[in-house]
Design a protein around this motif. Structure first.
Motif, PDB file in Angstrom:
ATOM      1  N   ARG A  42       0.825  -1.211   0.000  1.00 27.96           N
ATOM      2  CA  ARG A  42       0.000   0.000   0.000  1.00 27.96           C
ATOM      3  C   ARG A  42       0.855   1.255   0.000  1.00 27.96           C
ATOM      4  N   SER A  43       1.928   1.248   0.784  1.00 25.56           N
ATOM      5  CA  SER A  43       2.780   2.444   0.854  1.00 25.56           C
ATOM      6  C   SER A  43       3.445   2.736  -0.489  1.00 25.56           C
ATOM      7  N   LEU A  44       3.632   1.715  -1.302  1.00 20.06           N
ATOM      8  CA  LEU A  44       4.222   1.889  -2.630  1.00 20.06           C
ATOM      9  C   LEU A  44       3.172   2.174  -3.701  1.00 20.06           C
ATOM     10  N   GLY A  45       1.906   2.199  -3.310  1.00 23.07           N
ATOM     11  CA  GLY A  45       0.838   2.469  -4.268  1.00 23.07           C
ATOM     12  C   GLY A  45       0.536   1.300  -5.193  1.00 23.07           C
ATOM     13  N   LEU A  46       0.832   0.088  -4.729  1.00 25.27           N
ATOM     14  CA  LEU A  46       0.626  -1.102  -5.554  1.00 25.27           C
ATOM     15  C   LEU A  46      -0.742  -1.717  -5.320  1.00 25.27           C
ATOM     16  N   SER A  47      -1.169  -2.531  -6.246  1.00 22.28           N
ATOM     17  CA  SER A  47      -2.382  -3.330  -6.118  1.00 22.28           C
ATOM     18  C   SER A  47      -1.952  -4.780  -6.009  1.00 22.28           C
ATOM     19  N   GLY A  48      -2.774  -5.581  -5.317  1.00 18.75           N
ATOM     20  CA  GLY A  48      -2.466  -6.999  -5.262  1.00 18.75           C
ATOM     21  C   GLY A  48      -2.947  -7.663  -3.998  1.00 18.75           C
ATOM     22  N   TRP A  49      -2.380  -8.837  -3.748  1.00 11.95           N
ATOM     23  CA  TRP A  49      -2.743  -9.616  -2.579  1.00 11.95           C
ATOM     24  C   TRP A  49      -1.587 -10.522  -2.172  1.00 11.95           C
ATOM     25  N   VAL A  50      -1.602 -10.942  -0.916  1.00  9.37           N
ATOM     26  CA  VAL A  50      -0.653 -11.929  -0.394  1.00  9.37           C
ATOM     27  C   VAL A  50      -1.415 -12.917   0.476  1.00  9.37           C
ATOM     28  N   GLY A  77       4.109 -22.842   4.950  1.00  5.53           N
ATOM     29  CA  GLY A  77       4.932 -21.831   5.599  1.00  5.53           C
ATOM     30  C   GLY A  77       5.520 -20.823   4.635  1.00  5.53           C
ATOM     31  N   SER A  78       5.053 -20.826   3.403  1.00  2.00           N
ATOM     32  CA  SER A  78       5.534 -19.853   2.426  1.00  2.00           C
ATOM     33  C   SER A  78       4.448 -18.810   2.185  1.00  2.00           C
ATOM     34  N   VAL A  79       4.741 -17.880   1.320  1.00  2.00           N
ATOM     35  CA  VAL A  79       3.798 -16.817   0.998  1.00  2.00           C
ATOM     36  C   VAL A  79       3.636 -16.767  -0.517  1.00  2.00           C
ATOM     37  N   ILE A  80       2.395 -16.636  -0.963  1.00  2.00           N
ATOM     38  CA  ILE A  80       2.115 -16.454  -2.380  1.00  2.00           C
ATOM     39  C   ILE A  80       1.385 -15.131  -2.560  1.00  2.00           C
ATOM     40  N   GLY A  81       1.352 -14.635  -3.784  1.00  2.00           N
ATOM     41  CA  GLY A  81       0.618 -13.409  -4.000  1.00  2.00           C
ATOM     42  C   GLY A  81       0.759 -12.891  -5.412  1.00  2.00           C
ATOM     43  N   GLN A  82       0.197 -11.717  -5.599  1.00  2.00           N
ATOM     44  CA  GLN A  82       0.246 -11.050  -6.886  1.00  2.00           C
ATOM     45  C   GLN A  82       0.407  -9.559  -6.615  1.00  2.00           C
ATOM     46  N   VAL A  83       1.264  -8.913  -7.417  1.00  2.00           N
ATOM     47  CA  VAL A  83       1.537  -7.485  -7.262  1.00  2.00           C
ATOM     48  C   VAL A  83       1.412  -6.819  -8.618  1.00  2.00           C
ATOM     49  N   GLN A  84       0.740  -5.674  -8.650  1.00  2.00           N
ATOM     50  CA  GLN A  84       0.595  -4.908  -9.882  1.00  2.00           C
ATOM     51  C   GLN A  84       0.858  -3.442  -9.589  1.00  2.00           C
ATOM     52  N   GLY A  85       1.449  -2.763 -10.559  1.00  2.00           N
ATOM     53  CA  GLY A  85       1.703  -1.337 -10.422  1.00  2.00           C
ATOM     54  C   GLY A  85       2.834  -0.896 -11.315  1.00  2.00           C
ATOM     55  N   ALA A  86       3.320   0.312 -11.068  1.00  2.00           N
ATOM     56  CA  ALA A  86       4.424   0.863 -11.847  1.00  2.00           C
ATOM     57  C   ALA A  86       5.662  -0.022 -11.688  1.00  2.00           C
ATOM     58  N   ALA A  87       6.392  -0.211 -12.783  1.00  2.00           N
ATOM     59  CA  ALA A  87       7.540  -1.135 -12.796  1.00  2.00           C
ATOM     60  C   ALA A  87       8.543  -0.841 -11.684  1.00  2.00           C
ATOM     61  N   GLY A  88       8.856   0.404 -11.468  1.00  2.00           N
ATOM     62  CA  GLY A  88       9.825   0.759 -10.423  1.00  2.00           C
ATOM     63  C   GLY A  88       9.337   0.403  -9.039  1.00  2.00           C
ATOM     64  N   GLN A  89       8.055   0.600  -8.798  1.00  2.00           N
ATOM     65  CA  GLN A  89       7.474   0.266  -7.498  1.00  2.00           C
ATOM     66  C   GLN A  89       7.404  -1.249  -7.309  1.00  2.00           C
ATOM     67  N   VAL A  90       7.082  -1.967  -8.378  1.00  2.00           N
ATOM     68  CA  VAL A  90       7.060  -3.429  -8.305  1.00  2.00           C
ATOM     69  C   VAL A  90       8.475  -3.949  -8.023  1.00  2.00           C
ATOM     70  N   ASP A  91       9.469  -3.387  -8.672  1.00  2.00           N
ATOM     71  CA  ASP A  91      10.859  -3.789  -8.421  1.00  2.00           C
ATOM     72  C   ASP A  91      11.246  -3.530  -6.969  1.00  2.00           C
ATOM     73  N   HIS A  92      10.819  -2.394  -6.425  1.00  2.00           N
ATOM     74  CA  HIS A  92      11.104  -2.072  -5.025  1.00  2.00           C
ATOM     75  C   HIS A  92      10.455  -3.118  -4.107  1.00  2.00           C
TER      76      HIS A  92
END
Length: 75
Positions: free
Chosen positions: A8-16, A22-37
């Motif tokens: 949220r702080s990076l302005g991304l959309s998605g879920w985890v 014991g692992s984590v899965i998810g999906q992240v969408q947003g500006a390439a630089g923010q996704v890389d961060h």
């Protein structure tokens, strides 16, 4: 919770979601630089109680617009 806050702080959309293994899965969408961060944060920081052994990112693609709104934790 921490991953959701970071997304949220990076302005991304998605879920985890924590898995039974014991692992984590998810999906992240947003500006390439923010996704890389976010990917770097997931690789090296994560939530305070996490132990990161590896991070695998797959099915990456470019989107003209996010397909989701908001960032949530699934249960």
């Amino acid at each position: 919770m921490y991953t959701e806050q970071e997304g949220r702080s990076l302005g991304l959309s998605g879920w985890v979601q924590n898995t039974r293994r014991g692992s984590v899965i998810g999906q992240v969408q947003g500006a390439a630089g923010q996704v890389d961060h976010m990917k770097e944060w997931l690789r090296s920081v994560g939530s305070p109680s996490s132990r990161i052994h590896r991070a695998v990112f797959s099915n990456e693609r470019d989107l003209k617009e996010p397909e989701m709104k908001g960032f949530i934790t699934r249960h």
